[in-house]
Scaffold this motif. Structure first.
Motif, short mmCIF file in Angstrom:
data_model
loop_
_atom_site.label_atom_id
_atom_site.label_comp_id
_atom_site.label_asym_id
_atom_site.label_seq_id
_atom_site.Cartn_x
_atom_site.Cartn_y
_atom_site.Cartn_z
N UNK A 73 24.12 -2.30 -20.33
CA UNK A 73 23.70 -1.06 -20.91
C UNK A 73 24.72 -0.90 -21.94
N UNK A 74 24.96 -1.14 -23.20
CA UNK A 74 25.88 -1.21 -24.18
C UNK A 74 26.18 0.34 -24.37
N UNK A 121 21.13 6.78 -21.29
CA UNK A 121 21.86 6.08 -20.08
C UNK A 121 20.64 5.66 -19.48
N UNK A 122 19.77 6.35 -18.75
CA UNK A 122 18.72 6.17 -18.11
C UNK A 122 17.54 5.40 -18.66
N UNK A 123 17.27 5.61 -19.81
CA UNK A 123 16.28 4.72 -20.67
C UNK A 123 16.52 3.39 -20.91
N UNK A 124 18.31 3.21 -21.12
CA UNK A 124 18.67 1.91 -21.28
C UNK A 124 18.67 1.25 -20.06
N UNK A 125 19.16 1.84 -18.94
CA UNK A 125 19.12 1.02 -17.66
C UNK A 125 17.83 0.81 -17.32
N UNK A 126 16.65 1.65 -17.43
CA UNK A 126 15.19 1.23 -17.34
C UNK A 126 14.99 -0.11 -18.23
N UNK A 127 15.22 -0.17 -19.29
CA UNK A 127 14.95 -1.36 -20.35
C UNK A 127 15.69 -2.47 -19.68
N UNK A 128 17.33 -2.32 -19.13
CA UNK A 128 17.69 -3.47 -18.73
C UNK A 128 17.17 -4.03 -17.07
N UNK A 129 16.71 -2.96 -16.49
CA UNK A 129 16.01 -3.45 -15.20
C UNK A 129 14.76 -4.21 -15.41
N UNK A 130 14.04 -3.70 -16.57
CA UNK A 130 12.88 -4.43 -16.85
C UNK A 130 13.07 -6.01 -17.31
N UNK A 131 14.09 -6.12 -18.24
CA UNK A 131 14.70 -7.36 -18.58
C UNK A 131 14.94 -8.33 -17.47
N UNK A 132 15.74 -7.79 -16.55
CA UNK A 132 15.93 -8.61 -15.20
C UNK A 132 14.81 -8.85 -14.32
N UNK A 133 13.92 -7.88 -14.12
CA UNK A 133 12.52 -7.86 -13.53
C UNK A 133 11.86 -9.48 -13.97
N UNK A 193 11.04 -20.97 -7.11
CA UNK A 193 11.84 -20.80 -5.95
C UNK A 193 13.22 -20.80 -5.96
N UNK A 194 13.94 -20.35 -7.15
CA UNK A 194 15.36 -20.09 -7.33
C UNK A 194 15.91 -18.86 -6.58
N UNK A 195 16.99 -18.98 -6.10
CA UNK A 195 17.82 -18.01 -5.63
C UNK A 195 18.23 -17.09 -6.64
N UNK A 196 18.25 -15.86 -7.03
CA UNK A 196 18.58 -14.90 -7.65
C UNK A 196 19.49 -13.78 -7.36
N UNK A 197 20.32 -13.40 -8.12
CA UNK A 197 21.34 -12.52 -7.88
C UNK A 197 21.20 -11.39 -9.31
N UNK A 198 21.07 -10.21 -9.07
CA UNK A 198 20.93 -9.34 -10.31
C UNK A 198 21.89 -8.24 -10.29
N UNK A 199 22.17 -7.82 -11.67
CA UNK A 199 22.93 -6.85 -11.90
C UNK A 199 22.79 -6.17 -13.07
N UNK A 200 23.02 -4.93 -12.98
CA UNK A 200 22.85 -4.11 -14.31
C UNK A 200 24.37 -3.47 -14.42
N UNK A 201 25.07 -3.63 -15.67
CA UNK A 201 26.48 -3.03 -15.98
C UNK A 201 26.29 -2.31 -16.90
N UNK A 202 27.07 -1.24 -17.00
CA UNK A 202 27.40 -0.41 -18.52
C UNK A 202 28.99 -0.63 -19.07
#
Length: 144
Positions: free
Chosen positions: A39-40, A56-68, A78-87
């Motif tokens: 989140x820029x 901030x909430x809107x951008x975080x939701x967009x970031x989460x959708x991109x990750x999903x 079947x890849x192992x994944x780790x995810x994060x949203x940073x600001x």
């Protein structure tokens, strides 16, 4: 050689193509794929204080959708994944995250929006210059 691969995503249409490349490399190497969206916070500089939290909430939701979306693509292999949203500043967050997780490779796109290219500079250019690991970039005209 590549056990931990970082794929930073902004959720753009081009990010899907970059995801395919990152997933292919991770699947070939049986590597863990870290998927990061930033989140820029530079977007908050011109906002009134009462609007900052909503944006901030809107951008975080967009970031989460991109990750999903990327996680869904990776699940097909079947890849192992780790995810994060940073600001924060995207380039700085990507470089710091790569160091924090001991990434062996960053796979990212080279096309940002017009504002990014003209005003703040290319995130991918900064990451290439500052990353502690190799960076594979995928241009906007590359197909999956």
């Amino acid at each position: 050689m590549y056990e931990t691969i970082l794929f930073p995503t902004d959720g753009s249409e081009h990010a899907a193509t970059v995801a395919d490349h990152a997933i292919d490399i991770a699947a070939t190497r049986d590597a863990t794929l870290h998927i990061l969206s930033v989140v820029d916070d530079r977007a908050f500089l011109v906002l009134d204080d009462d609007r900052v939290e909503r944006v901030r909430e809107d951008l975080a939701a967009t970031a989460r959708e991109a990750i999903d979306d990327a996680v869904t693509r990776a699940a097909e292999y079947d890849l192992e994944t780790e995810t994060a949203v940073e600001t924060g500043n995207p380039a700085e967050c990507i470089v710091d995250y790569a160091a924090d997780v001991d990434a062996d490779l960053i796979v990212m796109g080279t096309s940002g929006d017009e504002y990014e290219r003209n005003v703040v500079g290319s995130v991918s250019q900064r990451v290439v210059r500052e990353a502690p690991v190799p960076v594979t970039t995928v241009g906007p005209d590359v197909d999956s």
